[in-house]
Scaffold this active site. Structure first.
Site, PDB file in Angstrom:
ATOM      1  N   CYS A  86       4.307 -13.288   3.330  1.00 15.40           N
ATOM      2  CA  CYS A  86       4.917 -13.104   3.834  1.00 15.40           C
ATOM      3  C   CYS A  86       5.455 -14.583   4.402  1.00 15.40           C
ATOM      4  CB  CYS A  86       4.839 -11.681   4.726  1.00 15.40           C
ATOM      5  SG  CYS A  86       5.246 -12.129   6.963  1.00 15.40           S
ATOM      6  N   GLU A  90      -5.706 -10.306   3.509  1.00 11.71           N
ATOM      7  CA  GLU A  90      -5.177 -11.652   4.071  1.00 11.71           C
ATOM      8  C   GLU A  90      -6.000 -12.023   4.771  1.00 11.71           C
ATOM      9  OE1 GLU A  90      -2.564  -9.955   7.349  1.00 11.71           O
ATOM     10  OE2 GLU A  90      -2.300 -12.225   8.316  1.00 11.71           O
ATOM     11  N   THR A 102      -2.852 -11.232  10.760  1.00 12.88           N
ATOM     12  CA  THR A 102      -1.189 -11.042  11.565  1.00 12.88           C
ATOM     13  C   THR A 102      -1.426 -10.062  11.687  1.00 12.88           C
ATOM     14  OG1 THR A 102      -0.505 -10.516  10.010  1.00 12.88           O
ATOM     15  CG2 THR A 102       0.292 -12.506  10.173  1.00 12.88           C
ATOM     16  N   SER A 140      -2.847   2.655   3.350  1.00 10.01           N
ATOM     17  CA  SER A 140      -2.630   1.883   4.203  1.00 10.01           C
ATOM     18  C   SER A 140      -3.054   1.740   5.142  1.00 10.01           C
ATOM     19  CB  SER A 140      -1.336   2.033   4.331  1.00 10.01           C
ATOM     20  OG  SER A 140      -0.849   1.375   5.239  1.00 10.01           O
ATOM     21  N   CYS A 152       1.485 -11.493  14.392  1.00  9.43           N
ATOM     22  CA  CYS A 152       2.771 -10.735  13.818  1.00  9.43           C
ATOM     23  C   CYS A 152       3.527  -9.620  14.972  1.00  9.43           C
ATOM     24  CB  CYS A 152       3.317 -10.381  12.235  1.00  9.43           C
ATOM     25  SG  CYS A 152       4.633  -9.218  12.198  1.00  9.43           S
ATOM     26  N   HIS A 211       0.998  -1.527  -0.004  1.00 10.30           N
ATOM     27  CA  HIS A 211       0.125  -0.284   0.617  1.00 10.30           C
ATOM     28  C   HIS A 211       0.970   1.082   0.075  1.00 10.30           C
ATOM     29  CE1 HIS A 211      -3.306  -2.611   1.461  1.00 10.30           C
ATOM     30  NE2 HIS A 211      -3.078  -2.374   0.857  1.00 10.30           N
ATOM     31  N   HIS A 217       1.026 -10.240   1.824  1.00 11.88           N
ATOM     32  CA  HIS A 217      -0.143 -10.561   2.775  1.00 11.88           C
ATOM     33  C   HIS A 217      -1.179 -11.883   1.975  1.00 11.88           C
ATOM     34  CE1 HIS A 217      -1.545  -6.216   3.570  1.00 11.88           C
ATOM     35  NE2 HIS A 217      -2.544  -6.128   2.484  1.00 11.88           N
TER      36      HIS A 217
END
Ligand code: F3S
Length: 280
Positions: free
Chosen positions: A95, A125, A162, A218, A190, A40, A73
Site C-alpha cells: 500500500c 507491517e 498505518t 484479521s 492512514c 486476511h 502490508h
C-alpha cells in the site's frame, strides 16, 4: 426488519489495489506466489489459489519461475533484497501509505535519528518498517508506558503503523517530547481504520443487532467487533453468511452490518441477502 450496511464496510484503498493487482497478474503473468497470504480473508486467498496464486512462507520456498506479489502490508527489506538478488519478477502491491511509513523510517535512520515506531511489535507491517529504518537503534512502542522505556536525551524520529489510533500516536509524541533532545514526527496513520471504526460505533449505537464480517484472523475486523460489542452487546463476528444463526435475529427491528478492510464485497453481499431471506 431494517438492514443497515455501513458505507465504509469492506476493502480499503490499499487492499482493493493489492487484490486487483493479484488478479491481473494471475491472468497475465503465469505462475504467481505471494509471500504470506495476500490479505486476511481465507475465502479470498482460496479464490486466488484457484487462479494460480500460491502462498509461500519465505523467499527460500520460491521455485524461481514464478512472479512474486508483495502484499499490502509490505515485506522486510532483507526479503526485498533476496527477491532482487534472485531476480524474480515482482508485482509490488505494498500500500502506498505503508510505503511512505517505510520511506520515512529509512530517511530518519539515514539522518542519524533513533527511530521510534508506534505499533504492534509482531505485526508484519511493523517488522517491515523496522527493517527499512536501517538503524541499530529502533524502538517499537505500543503505548505511553512503552514510550517511557525509550532512553532520554536522544534525537528521535517518530512514525506510526498505518492502522494506529491517532490519540495514541499523539500521546506517545507528547511523552517523547518531554524527554528527548529533538523530535521529528511523521504522521503516517492512514484514516481508513478510523473512518471504519467511527462509522461502526455510530451504527452499533442505533441498531438492535450488529454483524461484523471478516476473517477471524484479521486484527482490524476483531478490533471492529470489539468496538461494536462494547456499544451493542448483541454483536456477532462472522466470516461468511453460513455462520448466521437465525436465533440471533429474534425480536430485532434493525440489524447493522460492517466489515473489516480485508472483507471481499461478495461476502458482504451474501450476508445481506441471507438476512433478507431470513426476515422475509
Ligand atoms: Fe493502506 Fe490504509 Fe488500507 S494503509 S492497506 S489503505 S488501511
Amino acid at each position: 426488519m431494517n438492514i443497515v450496511l455501513a458505507r465504509s464496510a469492506g476493502f480499503c484503498f490499499g487492499v482493493k489495489r493489492a487484490v486487483n493487482m493479484a488478479f491481473a497478474a494471475a491472468e497475465q503473468a503465469g505462475p504467481i506466489c505471494s509471500l504470506g497470504p495476500l490479505i486476511h480473508s481465507p475465502q479470498l486467498v482460496e479464490r486466488l489459489q484457484g487462479e494460480g496464486v500460491r502462498v509461500v512462507a519465505s523467499v527460500a520456498e520460491m521455485t524461481g519461475d514464478e512472479t512474486v506479489i508483495i502484499r499490502s502490508h509490505g515485506i522486510r527489506r532483507e526479503e526485498e533484497q533476496q527477491l532482487r538478488q534472485r531476480q524474480l519478477p515482482l508485482v509490488d502491491a505494498t500500500c502506498p501509505f505503508v510505503k511512505k511509513a517505510q520511506e520515512y523510517a529509512g530517511l530518519l535512520g539515514e539522518q542519524g535519528y533513533t527511530v521510534v515506531i508506534v505499533g504492534e511489535q509482531e505485526h508484519p507491517e511493523v517488522q517491515g518498517i523496522v527493517s527499512y529504518a536501517c538503524s541499530d537503534s529502533v524502538y517499537v512502542v505500543a503505548d505511553v508506558a512503552g514510550a517511557r522505556q525509550v532512553p532520554s536525551g536522544l534525537r528521535l524520529g517518530l512514525v506510526a503503523q498505518t492502522t494506529q489510533a491517532y490519540e495514541n500516536f499523539r500521546a506517545i509524541a507528547m511523552e517523547l517530547l518531554g524527554r528527548c533532545k529533538e523530535l521529528r514526527v511523521f504522521n503516517t496513520i492512514c484514516d481508513a481504520t478510523a473512518v471504519r471504526q467511527n462509522e461502526a460505533s455510530e451504527l452499533a449505537a442505533s441498531v438492535d443487532r450488529m454483524l461484523v464480517i471478516g476473517g477471524h484472523n484479521s486484527a482490524n475486523t476483531n478490533r471492529l467487533a470489539r468496538i461494536c460489542s462494547d456499544i451493542q452487546p448483541r454483536t456477532f463476528h462472522i466470516e461468511t453468511a453460513s455462520e448466521i444463526d437465525p436465533a440471533w435475529l429474534v425480536g430485532a427491528a434493525s440489524v447493522g452490518i460492517t466489515a473489516g478492510a480485508s472483507t471481499p464485497e461478495w461476502i458482504i453481499r451474501e450476508v445481506v441477502e441471507k438476512l433478507q431471506q431470513l426476515t422475509k
